[in-house]
Scaffold this active site. Structure first.
Site, mmCIF file in Angstrom:
data_model
loop_
_atom_site.group_PDB
_atom_site.id
_atom_site.type_symbol
_atom_site.label_atom_id
_atom_site.label_comp_id
_atom_site.label_asym_id
_atom_site.label_seq_id
_atom_site.Cartn_x
_atom_site.Cartn_y
_atom_site.Cartn_z
ATOM 1 N N SER A 153 0.827 -1.215 0.000
ATOM 2 C CA SER A 153 0.000 0.000 0.000
ATOM 3 C C SER A 153 0.855 1.257 0.000
ATOM 4 O O SER A 153 0.331 2.359 -0.175
ATOM 5 C CB SER A 153 -0.867 0.038 1.253
ATOM 6 O OG SER A 153 -1.559 -1.155 1.427
ATOM 7 N N GLU A 200 -4.422 0.396 -8.261
ATOM 8 C CA GLU A 200 -3.346 1.318 -8.651
ATOM 9 C C GLU A 200 -2.182 0.507 -9.218
ATOM 10 O O GLU A 200 -1.731 -0.457 -8.603
ATOM 11 C CB GLU A 200 -2.856 2.110 -7.432
ATOM 12 C CG GLU A 200 -3.865 3.146 -6.968
ATOM 13 C CD GLU A 200 -3.428 3.858 -5.693
ATOM 14 O OE1 GLU A 200 -3.502 5.084 -5.656
ATOM 15 O OE2 GLU A 200 -3.023 3.177 -4.732
ATOM 16 N N ASN A 206 -3.835 6.315 -0.883
ATOM 17 C CA ASN A 206 -3.438 6.378 0.533
ATOM 18 C C ASN A 206 -2.655 7.646 0.832
ATOM 19 O O ASN A 206 -2.708 8.182 1.932
ATOM 20 C CB ASN A 206 -2.611 5.146 0.916
ATOM 21 C CG ASN A 206 -3.474 3.901 1.006
ATOM 22 O OD1 ASN A 206 -4.673 3.997 1.262
ATOM 23 N ND2 ASN A 206 -2.899 2.754 0.775
ATOM 24 N N HIS A 263 -1.829 -2.513 -6.702
ATOM 25 C CA HIS A 263 -2.438 -2.253 -5.391
ATOM 26 C C HIS A 263 -3.956 -2.362 -5.448
ATOM 27 O O HIS A 263 -4.638 -1.472 -5.964
ATOM 28 C CB HIS A 263 -1.995 -0.853 -4.922
ATOM 29 C CG HIS A 263 -2.515 -0.483 -3.581
ATOM 30 N ND1 HIS A 263 -2.965 0.767 -3.273
ATOM 31 C CD2 HIS A 263 -2.682 -1.216 -2.456
ATOM 32 C CE1 HIS A 263 -3.368 0.796 -2.020
ATOM 33 N NE2 HIS A 263 -3.205 -0.394 -1.503
HETATM 34 N N1 LIG Z 1 -6.067 -4.526 4.459
HETATM 35 C C1 LIG Z 1 -6.236 -3.636 3.517
HETATM 36 O O1 LIG Z 1 -7.226 -2.899 3.493
HETATM 37 C C2 LIG Z 1 -5.233 -3.508 2.395
HETATM 38 C C3 LIG Z 1 -5.600 -2.834 1.221
HETATM 39 C C4 LIG Z 1 -4.702 -2.774 0.152
HETATM 40 C C5 LIG Z 1 -3.450 -3.333 0.287
HETATM 41 N N2 LIG Z 1 -3.098 -3.948 1.454
HETATM 42 C C6 LIG Z 1 -1.760 -4.537 1.519
HETATM 43 O O2 LIG Z 1 -1.874 -5.931 1.296
HETATM 44 C C7 LIG Z 1 -0.851 -6.607 2.014
HETATM 45 C C8 LIG Z 1 -1.469 -7.654 2.903
HETATM 46 O O3 LIG Z 1 -2.345 -7.036 3.800
HETATM 47 P P1 LIG Z 1 -3.561 -7.820 4.481
HETATM 48 O O4 LIG Z 1 -4.460 -6.800 5.044
HETATM 49 O O5 LIG Z 1 -4.114 -8.849 3.550
HETATM 50 O O6 LIG Z 1 -2.771 -8.552 5.678
HETATM 51 P P2 LIG Z 1 -3.219 -9.809 6.530
HETATM 52 O O7 LIG Z 1 -2.478 -9.732 7.793
HETATM 53 O O8 LIG Z 1 -4.697 -9.935 6.552
HETATM 54 O O9 LIG Z 1 -2.679 -11.062 5.682
HETATM 55 C C9 LIG Z 1 -1.322 -11.351 5.483
HETATM 56 C C10 LIG Z 1 -1.172 -12.834 5.168
HETATM 57 O O10 LIG Z 1 0.187 -13.134 4.863
HETATM 58 C C11 LIG Z 1 0.598 -14.296 5.568
HETATM 59 N N3 LIG Z 1 2.057 -14.172 5.741
HETATM 60 C C12 LIG Z 1 2.735 -13.475 6.660
HETATM 61 N N4 LIG Z 1 4.048 -13.520 6.406
HETATM 62 C C13 LIG Z 1 4.185 -14.279 5.298
HETATM 63 C C14 LIG Z 1 5.289 -14.702 4.530
HETATM 64 N N5 LIG Z 1 6.536 -14.320 4.864
HETATM 65 N N6 LIG Z 1 5.061 -15.463 3.442
HETATM 66 C C15 LIG Z 1 3.816 -15.814 3.089
HETATM 67 N N7 LIG Z 1 2.719 -15.443 3.773
HETATM 68 C C16 LIG Z 1 2.912 -14.683 4.856
HETATM 69 C C17 LIG Z 1 -0.200 -14.269 6.846
HETATM 70 O O11 LIG Z 1 -0.326 -15.526 7.414
HETATM 71 C C18 LIG Z 1 -1.549 -13.747 6.318
HETATM 72 O O12 LIG Z 1 -2.315 -14.809 5.791
HETATM 73 C C19 LIG Z 1 -0.066 -5.533 2.755
HETATM 74 O O13 LIG Z 1 1.027 -5.174 1.977
HETATM 75 C C20 LIG Z 1 -1.067 -4.396 2.851
HETATM 76 O O14 LIG Z 1 -0.464 -3.135 2.972
HETATM 77 C C21 LIG Z 1 -3.964 -4.078 2.499
#
Ligand SMILES: NC(=O)c1ccc[n+]([C@@H]2O[C@H](COP(=O)([O-])OP(=O)(O)OC[C@H]3O[C@@H](n4cnc5c(N)ncnc54)[C@H](O)[C@@H]3O)[C@@H](O)[C@H]2O)c1
Length: 382
Positions: A118, A151, A190, A139
């Site tokens: 993000s 994005e 963001n 993104h």
């Molecule tokens: N939550 C949001 O609204 C949102 C929106 C857009 C982008 N993002 C981005 O998406 C990404 C993930 O965010 P999220 O909200 O899904 O997080 P989350 O914590 O819900 O999920 C992360 C997942 O990755 C797994 N994980 C952790 N370390 C790992 C590794 N080394 N290898 C493989 N899997 C691993 C975890 O077990 C979990 O299933 C981040 O970069 C975040 O900034 C999040």
């Protein structure tokens, strides 16, 4: 390049949605998480999502889509024949960097690597690999299957061909790609709201208003969700990691001390049951708590200001920024449309007051606004 097989790394909030969306569009998907329990949780959410879509007539056969999603805890199994890899693990640079370096050794040379970060630098993450030309920021927004905007951000070495392939890929997912001219921390969506994160923390840290009072005021002004309510919904760890990154990449003024306390206590918002609010049931914001100690226009002016700074930096034009903000936040107007209702002088004066009051340089007005030239950016918007 033809994309048939997609590897999705991380099965959390975003990863499960991305896998679901790709499978709906007809791709073979390998969903990978380190723990079997994460995969099971992710698949449970995918199954529920798909059957809901089926019941609404939005997809024909949920089981057929499910048949295209394969799960594994083995990185090699997920990545070795993938045409596109989409990483969606936590927003921690070192973890992403390490994972990409490992994948680079396993994946086919032509496989495109995309990160769902993000905030972070695509160029720097790409340096983990020897395929910097086939590395891109992709993104997505939550809930992935519903939100149309994605994005797309090139790093310094990303090729035009990679960008083109990814635009076409996203169109098959029925997405609207917003392409940045160059990268910047937080991209467009963001980043435009990033200074408002600092302001809302200043307001509660200085005891000007409580989170509920801020949210009541914000909702009363016609917004569908309160600012702190939204953070709780997104996950306070996600917001915290993003602000930590801005503190390093943009200005120490983004240092989220208040959030650090909550995150350390395990208060991550909706997903942990509490954050700014108690989530044992959906929080109800009492609109009677709206207060004139909070001026919603301050948030609006900060957004206009940051959007203007993005234009000045050559990240995107005003029209693209308007579109991105409208799609991402479901608003009727983007910052440059809202700006038409105010004079440059009015915006500039208030931003200077905010900068002084809270001692934050990031609130200072953009050069364009200071010089009274915002109107020039507002031309050719229609
Ligand atoms: N939550 C949001 O609204 C949102 C929106 C857009 C982008 N993002 C981005 O998406 C990404 C993930 O965010 P999220 O909200 O899904 O997080 P989350 O914590 O819900 O999920 C992360 C997942 O990755 C797994 N994980 C952790 N370390 C790992 C590794 N080394 N290898 C493989 N899997 C691993 C975890 O077990 C979990 O299933 C981040 O970069 C975040 O900034 C999040």
């Amino acid at each position: 390049m033809r994309i048939e097989k997609v590897a999705v790394l991380g099965a959390g909030e975003m990863g499960h949605g991305i896998a679901e969306n790709c499978a709906i569009a007809g791709y073979e998907v390998w969903l990978r998480a380190r723990r079997q329990s994460s995969l099971e949780e992710g698949m449970k959410r995918i199954r529920e999502g798909l059957f809901k879509l089926q019941s609404k007539g939005m997809i024909k056969d949920a089981n057929e889509v499910l048949g295209r999603i394969h799960t594994t805890t083995e990185l090699k199994t997920a990545v070795e024949d993938a045409d596109l890899l989409i990483e969606s693990i936590p927003e921690i640079f070192e973890q992403k960097f390490e994972l990409f370096a490992e994948c680079d050794k396993i994946a086919k040379p032509e496989c495109i690597f995309a990160t769902n970060t993000s905030t972070m630098s695509i160029t720097k993450l790409a340096e983990a690999t020897k395929r910097e030309d086939r590395f891109i920021g992709m993104h997505f927004f939550t809930p992935v299957v519903i939100m149309e905007i994605v994005e797309l951000t090139k790093g310094e070495k990303t090729s035009e061909e990679t960008l083109k392939t990814c635009i076409e890929f996203l169109k098959t997912l029925k997405k609207i790609p917003i392409v940045l001219k160059k990268e910047t921390p937080g991209f467009i969506v963001n980043r435009v709201v990033a200074p408002t994160s600092v302001l809302r923390l200043c307001i509660i840290e200085d005891g000007i208003a409580t989170p509920e009072e801020v949210d009541a005021t914000y909702r009363k002004a016609g917004n569908v969700i309160g600012l702190f309510e939204l953070w709780d919904y997104l996950g306070l760890d996600v917001v915290y990691n993003a602000m930590k990154y801005y503190a390093k990449a943009l200005s120490p003024e983004y240092e989220p001390k208040y959030l650090e306390k909550l995150v350390k206590e395990g208060k991550l918002g909706k997903k942990s049951g509490s954050g700014f609010y108690d989530w044992s049931k959906r929080p109800e914001i009492d609109l009677r708590k709206a207060t004139d100690r909070v001026d919603v226009r301050d948030f609006v002016f900060l957004e206009i200001n940051e959007a203007t700074k993005l234009v000045e930096m050559g990240i995107a034009d005003p029209k693209t920024i308007n579109t991105a903000i409208k799609l991402a936040y479901g608003r009727k107007k983007g910052p440059f449309e809202v700006a038409k209702d105010y004079t440059d002088e009015e915006i500039s004066k208030r931003l200077e007051e905010l900068a002084k009051k809270f001692g934050k340089e990031i609130f200072e007005p953009a050069e364009t606004i200071k010089k009274g030239k915002l109107r020039e950016l507002l031309k050719n918007l229609d």
